[in-house]
Design an enzyme around this catalytic site. Structure first.
Site, PDB file in Angstrom:
ATOM      1  CB  SER A 142      37.799  39.806  37.267  1.00  8.10           C
ATOM      2  OG  SER A 142      37.640  39.399  36.151  1.00  8.10           O
ATOM      3  CE1 TYR A 154      38.674  34.688  38.529  1.00  9.06           C
ATOM      4  CE2 TYR A 154      37.534  35.776  36.702  1.00  9.06           C
ATOM      5  CZ  TYR A 154      38.901  35.422  37.581  1.00  9.06           C
ATOM      6  OH  TYR A 154      39.552  36.702  37.334  1.00  9.06           O
TER       7      TYR A 154
HETATM    8  N1  LIG Z   1      45.356  37.921  34.413  1.00 11.82           N
HETATM    9  C1  LIG Z   1      43.917  38.238  34.160  1.00 11.82           C
HETATM   10  O1  LIG Z   1      43.787  38.537  32.841  1.00 11.82           O
HETATM   11  C2  LIG Z   1      43.106  38.779  35.188  1.00 11.82           C
HETATM   12  C3  LIG Z   1      41.805  39.306  35.020  1.00 11.82           C
HETATM   13  C4  LIG Z   1      40.875  39.845  35.850  1.00 11.82           C
HETATM   14  C5  LIG Z   1      41.147  39.511  37.145  1.00 11.82           C
HETATM   15  N2  LIG Z   1      42.477  38.919  37.454  1.00 11.82           N
HETATM   16  C6  LIG Z   1      42.809  38.602  39.138  1.00 11.82           C
HETATM   17  O2  LIG Z   1      43.730  39.485  39.478  1.00 11.82           O
HETATM   18  C7  LIG Z   1      44.345  38.693  40.509  1.00 11.82           C
HETATM   19  C8  LIG Z   1      45.653  38.202  40.100  1.00 11.82           C
HETATM   20  O3  LIG Z   1      45.563  37.481  39.143  1.00 11.82           O
HETATM   21  P1  LIG Z   1      46.901  36.883  37.972  1.00 11.82           P
HETATM   22  O4  LIG Z   1      46.432  36.837  36.645  1.00 11.82           O
HETATM   23  O5  LIG Z   1      48.079  37.652  38.668  1.00 11.82           O
HETATM   24  O6  LIG Z   1      46.988  35.165  38.803  1.00 11.82           O
HETATM   25  P2  LIG Z   1      48.184  34.238  38.841  1.00 11.82           P
HETATM   26  O7  LIG Z   1      47.584  33.059  38.828  1.00 11.82           O
HETATM   27  O8  LIG Z   1      49.224  34.578  37.819  1.00 11.82           O
HETATM   28  O9  LIG Z   1      48.755  34.538  40.285  1.00 11.82           O
HETATM   29  C9  LIG Z   1      47.892  34.393  41.410  1.00 11.82           C
HETATM   30  C10 LIG Z   1      48.632  34.137  42.599  1.00 11.82           C
HETATM   31  O10 LIG Z   1      47.752  34.022  43.846  1.00 11.82           O
HETATM   32  C11 LIG Z   1      48.255  32.975  44.549  1.00 11.82           C
HETATM   33  N3  LIG Z   1      47.012  32.086  45.209  1.00 11.82           N
HETATM   34  C12 LIG Z   1      46.098  31.439  44.823  1.00 11.82           C
HETATM   35  N4  LIG Z   1      45.242  30.954  45.588  1.00 11.82           N
HETATM   36  C13 LIG Z   1      45.800  31.525  46.810  1.00 11.82           C
HETATM   37  C14 LIG Z   1      45.532  31.378  48.364  1.00 11.82           C
HETATM   38  N5  LIG Z   1      44.606  30.504  48.504  1.00 11.82           N
HETATM   39  N6  LIG Z   1      46.269  32.049  49.091  1.00 11.82           N
HETATM   40  C15 LIG Z   1      47.207  32.870  48.611  1.00 11.82           C
HETATM   41  N7  LIG Z   1      47.532  33.029  47.481  1.00 11.82           N
HETATM   42  C16 LIG Z   1      46.963  32.380  46.352  1.00 11.82           C
HETATM   43  C17 LIG Z   1      49.067  32.109  43.594  1.00 11.82           C
HETATM   44  O11 LIG Z   1      49.714  31.143  44.258  1.00 11.82           O
HETATM   45  C18 LIG Z   1      49.627  33.125  42.662  1.00 11.82           C
HETATM   46  O12 LIG Z   1      50.907  33.383  42.884  1.00 11.82           O
HETATM   47  C19 LIG Z   1      43.413  37.503  40.726  1.00 11.82           C
HETATM   48  O13 LIG Z   1      42.360  37.878  41.743  1.00 11.82           O
HETATM   49  C20 LIG Z   1      42.856  37.335  39.405  1.00 11.82           C
HETATM   50  O14 LIG Z   1      41.305  36.688  39.543  1.00 11.82           O
HETATM   51  C21 LIG Z   1      43.168  38.421  36.598  1.00 11.82           C
END
Ligand SMILES: NC(=O)c1ccc[n+]([C@@H]2O[C@H](COP(=O)([O-])OP(=O)(O)OC[C@H]3O[C@@H](n4cnc5c(N)ncnc54)[C@H](O)[C@@H]3O)[C@@H](O)[C@H]2O)c1
Length: 258
Positions: A142, A154
């Site tokens: 991230s 985080y």
């Molecule tokens: N959306 C953003 O702006 C953003 C920015 C930077 C980083 N990220 C990173 O990208 C990745 C995906 O994020 P997203 O925005 O798609 O999130 P999201 O919350 O929409 O999806 C995350 C998915 O991970 C699953 N999950 C959560 N805990 C889990 C576990 N213990 N075991 C297995 N699955 C699990 C959830 O059920 C969900 O389907 C994450 O690592 C997040 O930190 C997201």
């Protein structure tokens, strides 16, 4: 041959039930991979069911909590029992936690670390024995891991993930396994849908491209890092953030001086 195609390759994606993980699963299958999409739910999540018969490639769903070492072992055993090897692993699952520095508890830290850091370590430990020369791991970090992003637990977890990724790249390199990290900025997903409007506005003001990103824009970079187009790239970190992390905080000063 150098190509974006993943035909004949098996790729595991964690947290694939929605958001970026679902987009990655879809794009990787479209590139011809057999995608093992995993998430917490016991049944295939709606977003994946809609793409479970891709026109090319294949998509199968398995339940997996990335913080559960036994669950990873069961997944590895299941893959082995099918006679498959693993050519790609996308450690995408992650959770956020928005407490501030003086309010964050040790439990907050532990909860995020369990998924965002330990979940990745366990995945690499369970699946790298099934990976051979030419395979690749992509960890999803991230911009929080590149900056002083305010949600301290985080942010600390994503900085920790960078260290884990670099050790993995060093240790697995001699086996021909590449390990790289993508650092998304503000991407429109269910995770960011719950963010306060002030967060969205402030982030946009610090993003040179002046917009939020899409899940497909992250998935494209993940596909590149799994493909042979990036065959000499390991230990790299690629921000997918519209330039947010690149200016080191100078954008608000530059904007003010116009
Ligand atoms: N959306 C953003 O702006 C953003 C920015 C930077 C980083 N990220 C990173 O990208 C990745 C995906 O994020 P997203 O925005 O798609 O999130 P999201 O919350 O929409 O999806 C995350 C998915 O991970 C699953 N999950 C959560 N805990 C889990 C576990 N213990 N075991 C297995 N699955 C699990 C959830 O059920 C969900 O389907 C994450 O690592 C997040 O930190 C997201």
């Amino acid at each position: 041959m150098i190509s974006l195609q993943l035909s004949g390759r098996t790729v595991v994606v964690t947290g694939a039930g929605q958001g970026q993980g679902a987009a990655e699963a879809r794009l990787l299958a479209e590139a011809g991979a057999r995608v093992i999409a995993t998430d917490l739910a016991s049944e295939i999540p709606e977003q994946l069911a809609a793409i479970s018969s891709p026109s090319v490639g294949e998509l199968v769903y398995r339940q997996l909590d990335v913080s559960d070492a036994d669950g990873w072992q069961r997944l590895a055993d299941w893959i082995r029992s099918r006679g498959w090897q693993v050519d790609g692993l996308v450690n995408n699952a992650g959770i956020t936690q928005r407490s501030r520095l003086l309010d964050a508890s040790v439990t907050d830290l532990q909860r995020v670390y369990e998924v965002n850091v330990a979940g990745v370590l366990l995945g690499i430990q369970a699946l790298s024995p099934l990976m051979g020369n030419g395979s690749a791991i992509v960890n999803v970090g991230s911009v929080a891991g590149l900056t002083a992003h305010y949600p301290v637990a985080y942010t600390a977890s994503k900085w920790a993930l960078r260290g884990l990724s670099q050790v993995a790249a060093m240790e697995l390199g001699p086996r021909g396994i590449r390990v790289n990290t993508v650092h998304p900025g503000f991407i429109e997903t269910p995770m960011t849908a719950s963010a306060r409007p002030e967060f969205r506005q402030a982030t946009l003001a610090e993003t040179p491209l002046g917009r939020t990103g899409t899940v497909d824009e992250v998935a494209g970079v993940v596909l590149f890092l799994l493909s042979t187009l990036s065959s000499f790239v390991t230990g790299a970190e690629i921000p997918v953030d519209g330039g947010q992390s690149g200016h080191g905080g100078a954008k608000s000063v530059s904007d003010a001086m116009r």
